[in-house]
Every structure is written in C-alpha cells, then in structure tokens.
Design a protein around this motif. Sequence first.
Motif, short mmCIF file in Angstrom:
data_model
loop_
_atom_site.label_atom_id
_atom_site.label_comp_id
_atom_site.label_asym_id
_atom_site.label_seq_id
_atom_site.Cartn_x
_atom_site.Cartn_y
_atom_site.Cartn_z
N PRO A 175 0.72 -4.57 -10.54
CA PRO A 175 -0.20 -5.44 -9.80
C PRO A 175 0.16 -5.61 -8.33
O PRO A 175 -0.70 -5.94 -7.52
CB PRO A 175 -0.12 -6.78 -10.54
N GLU A 176 1.42 -5.37 -7.99
CA GLU A 176 1.84 -5.55 -6.60
C GLU A 176 1.68 -4.30 -5.74
O GLU A 176 2.01 -4.30 -4.57
CB GLU A 176 3.31 -6.02 -6.54
N VAL A 177 1.11 -3.23 -6.33
CA VAL A 177 0.96 -1.96 -5.62
C VAL A 177 -0.50 -1.55 -5.61
O VAL A 177 -1.21 -1.69 -6.59
CB VAL A 177 1.80 -0.85 -6.32
N VAL A 178 -0.93 -1.00 -4.48
CA VAL A 178 -2.24 -0.36 -4.39
C VAL A 178 -2.02 1.03 -3.80
O VAL A 178 -1.34 1.19 -2.80
CB VAL A 178 -3.26 -1.19 -3.56
N VAL A 179 -2.53 2.04 -4.49
CA VAL A 179 -2.37 3.42 -4.04
C VAL A 179 -3.52 3.75 -3.09
O VAL A 179 -4.69 3.52 -3.41
CB VAL A 179 -2.36 4.40 -5.24
N VAL A 180 -3.16 4.26 -1.90
CA VAL A 180 -4.15 4.64 -0.91
C VAL A 180 -4.11 6.15 -0.71
O VAL A 180 -3.16 6.82 -1.10
CB VAL A 180 -3.91 3.90 0.43
N GLU A 181 -5.15 6.68 -0.10
CA GLU A 181 -5.28 8.13 0.06
C GLU A 181 -4.69 8.68 1.35
O GLU A 181 -4.34 9.84 1.41
CB GLU A 181 -6.76 8.52 -0.02
N HIS A 182 -4.60 7.85 2.38
CA HIS A 182 -4.20 8.35 3.69
C HIS A 182 -2.93 7.68 4.17
O HIS A 182 -2.76 6.47 4.01
CB HIS A 182 -5.33 8.12 4.71
N ARG A 183 -2.06 8.47 4.79
CA ARG A 183 -0.77 7.96 5.26
C ARG A 183 -0.91 6.83 6.27
O ARG A 183 -0.09 5.92 6.28
CB ARG A 183 0.06 9.09 5.88
N ASP A 184 -1.93 6.89 7.10
CA ASP A 184 -2.08 5.85 8.11
C ASP A 184 -2.49 4.49 7.52
O ASP A 184 -2.44 3.48 8.20
CB ASP A 184 -3.04 6.28 9.21
N GLU A 185 -2.88 4.46 6.27
CA GLU A 185 -3.23 3.22 5.58
C GLU A 185 -2.06 2.63 4.81
O GLU A 185 -2.14 1.51 4.33
CB GLU A 185 -4.36 3.47 4.57
N ALA A 186 -0.97 3.40 4.66
CA ALA A 186 0.11 3.04 3.75
C ALA A 186 1.24 2.27 4.42
O ALA A 186 1.54 2.46 5.59
CB ALA A 186 0.68 4.29 3.10
N ALA A 219 9.54 20.47 2.83
CA ALA A 219 9.53 19.05 2.48
C ALA A 219 9.98 18.20 3.66
O ALA A 219 9.39 17.15 3.93
CB ALA A 219 10.42 18.80 1.27
N LEU A 220 11.01 18.63 4.35
CA LEU A 220 11.48 17.87 5.51
C LEU A 220 10.44 17.81 6.62
O LEU A 220 10.25 16.78 7.25
CB LEU A 220 12.78 18.48 6.03
N THR A 221 9.73 18.91 6.82
CA THR A 221 8.66 18.93 7.82
C THR A 221 7.56 17.95 7.44
O THR A 221 7.06 17.21 8.29
CB THR A 221 8.09 20.34 7.98
N ARG A 222 7.18 17.91 6.17
CA ARG A 222 6.13 16.98 5.71
C ARG A 222 6.55 15.53 5.93
O ARG A 222 5.75 14.70 6.33
CB ARG A 222 5.81 17.22 4.25
N LEU A 223 7.83 15.24 5.68
CA LEU A 223 8.30 13.88 5.89
C LEU A 223 8.34 13.52 7.37
O LEU A 223 7.96 12.42 7.76
CB LEU A 223 9.70 13.71 5.28
N ARG A 224 8.78 14.44 8.19
CA ARG A 224 8.88 14.16 9.62
C ARG A 224 7.51 13.97 10.26
O ARG A 224 7.33 13.12 11.12
CB ARG A 224 9.61 15.30 10.33
N THR A 225 6.53 14.78 9.86
CA THR A 225 5.21 14.69 10.48
C THR A 225 4.43 13.49 9.98
O THR A 225 3.42 13.14 10.56
CB THR A 225 4.39 15.97 10.25
N SER A 226 4.88 12.87 8.92
CA SER A 226 4.14 11.72 8.39
C SER A 226 4.63 10.41 8.96
O SER A 226 4.04 9.38 8.73
CB SER A 226 4.26 11.69 6.87
N ARG A 246 0.86 -1.19 0.00
CA ARG A 246 0.00 0.00 0.00
C ARG A 246 0.89 1.24 0.00
O ARG A 246 1.75 1.39 0.87
CB ARG A 246 -0.91 -0.01 1.21
N VAL A 247 0.67 2.12 -0.98
CA VAL A 247 1.51 3.30 -1.17
C VAL A 247 0.65 4.55 -1.14
O VAL A 247 -0.41 4.61 -1.76
CB VAL A 247 2.25 3.22 -2.53
N VAL A 248 1.12 5.57 -0.41
CA VAL A 248 0.50 6.88 -0.45
C VAL A 248 1.46 7.81 -1.18
O VAL A 248 2.67 7.69 -1.05
CB VAL A 248 0.15 7.41 0.97
N ILE A 249 0.92 8.71 -1.98
CA ILE A 249 1.73 9.62 -2.80
C ILE A 249 1.53 11.04 -2.33
O ILE A 249 0.39 11.48 -2.12
CB ILE A 249 1.33 9.52 -4.29
#
Length: 60
Positions: free
Chosen positions: A27-38, A52-59, A5-8
């Motif tokens: 076929p081995e990837v499913v894109v999800v909408e929320h970070r907590d699902e990924a 960008a660093l803040t977004r990565l740290r908070t996720s 499961r991948v979030v973008i």
Amino acid sequence: MERVRVVIQATDPITYVGLSSFLQSRPEVVVVEHRDEADVQVMSTERVGPEALTRLRTSA
C-alpha cells in the motif's frame, strides 16, 4: 500515509512482471512508468556490466 513512487527496469519481462506485481501489492508503493515521475528506481539485471551501469547513470 505518503506513497513512494517507484519505476522498475528489468532485463527480462518475467522479472519485470514479478517485481511490479510484488511492489503493487504494497500500500505504501505506487509503480510509475517513467523515471521522471519516480522517487526510487529499481533495476534488475543478470550482470552488472557496462550496459547496466550506463542505464543507471543516464537515469539519474
């Protein structure tokens, strides 16, 4: 086969659509909408700066 499961996150909508389209074609990837699902987060940004660093740290 277990699917990953991948979030973008992207700084512009065209990049988001391109990444999403490419990943959904796998076929081995499913894109999800929320970070907590990924299992994995893919982030595309023009520059790696404080925002960008803040977004990565908070996720985590």
